[in-house]
Design an enzyme around this catalytic site. Sequence first.
Site, PDB file in Angstrom:
ATOM      1  CB  THR A   8      -0.933   0.040   1.233  1.00 60.85           C
ATOM      2  OG1 THR A   8      -1.833   1.137   1.094  1.00 60.85           O
ATOM      3  CG2 THR A   8      -0.163   0.211   2.536  1.00 60.85           C
ATOM      4  CG  ASN A  10      -4.075   4.648   3.054  1.00 61.44           C
ATOM      5  OD1 ASN A  10      -3.788   5.073   4.155  1.00 61.44           O
ATOM      6  ND2 ASN A  10      -5.295   4.730   2.546  1.00 61.44           N
ATOM      7  N   GLY A  12      -2.230   5.827   6.335  1.00 60.50           N
ATOM      8  CA  GLY A  12      -3.222   5.469   7.358  1.00 60.50           C
ATOM      9  C   GLY A  12      -3.260   3.965   7.582  1.00 60.50           C
ATOM     10  CG  ASP A  70      -9.481  -4.598  -2.950  1.00 64.55           C
ATOM     11  OD1 ASP A  70      -9.106  -3.419  -3.028  1.00 64.55           O
ATOM     12  OD2 ASP A  70     -10.366  -5.069  -3.668  1.00 64.55           O
ATOM     13  CB  SER A  71     -10.837  -2.562   2.500  1.00 67.15           C
ATOM     14  OG  SER A  71      -9.884  -1.544   2.350  1.00 67.15           O
ATOM     15  CG  PHE A 153      -8.047   6.510   5.905  1.00 68.49           C
ATOM     16  CD1 PHE A 153      -8.291   5.514   4.973  1.00 68.49           C
ATOM     17  CD2 PHE A 153      -7.448   6.152   7.102  1.00 68.49           C
ATOM     18  CE1 PHE A 153      -7.951   4.190   5.221  1.00 68.49           C
ATOM     19  CE2 PHE A 153      -7.094   4.830   7.362  1.00 68.49           C
ATOM     20  CZ  PHE A 153      -7.349   3.851   6.416  1.00 68.49           C
ATOM     21  N   GLY A 154     -10.859   7.920   3.888  1.00 69.08           N
ATOM     22  CA  GLY A 154     -11.814   7.285   2.976  1.00 69.08           C
ATOM     23  C   GLY A 154     -13.247   7.665   3.308  1.00 69.08           C
ATOM     24  CG  ASP A 156     -13.186   5.931   8.203  1.00 73.47           C
ATOM     25  OD1 ASP A 156     -13.618   4.912   7.624  1.00 73.47           O
ATOM     26  OD2 ASP A 156     -12.079   5.964   8.780  1.00 73.47           O
ATOM     27  CE  LYS A 176     -10.835   3.278  10.462  1.00 68.38           C
ATOM     28  NZ  LYS A 176     -10.242   4.157   9.464  1.00 68.38           N
TER      29      LYS A 176
END
EC number: 3.6.1.66
Length: 197
Positions: A8, A10, A12, A70-71, A153-154, A156, A176
């Site tokens: 990744t 990312n 976060g 993958d989410s 992030f994303g 959320d 979280k």
Amino acid sequence: METIIFATKNKGKIREINEILADMNVNVVSMEEAGITIDVVEDGKTFEENSMKKAVQVMEISGKITLADDSGLEIDYLDKAPGIYSARFLGEDTPYPEKFKVILEKLKDVEEKDRTARFVSCIVAAFPDGRRLVSLDTVEGIIGWEPTGENGFGYDPIFYVPELKKYMAELSSEEKNAISHRGKALRKMKELLKKEL
């Protein structure tokens, strides 16, 4: 100490996984930190196919154990969209507030009971010797009415968790990690890795 690459860019996600794997004797680094710059084409039909592809390709370049996830967000009213296309919904460079606006507009007249959604995370570990580990988990919630909260992030800020009476973006990282799809999938993966390392 075993170095594991997380496929990744990312930051976060890297922070999240390091918090969860903190008590294991592993050092998790991003692709960037490992000097790997490939862009894996995510053309799988499922979260698992995409994470498997990322993990295997990065492992083949690095020669090291590689984790990939993958989410995405599945919204029942939208036939589980954006799903595997969550990051690329409306284009990869579209800021999340724009994505929220489109989703909230599509749901503007939809009652709470029909706003059900879930975050899904599938994590794969690819070992150089051919072993593959897979863990998948979800967190259920509803799509809220307006973006709320500054954390995470994303998606959320539009994902409301009824049992906590909070949006995902209002949770501390500890809260979280305790309930999130990725947190749960990572803890499952951690147990699988403990048996293999």
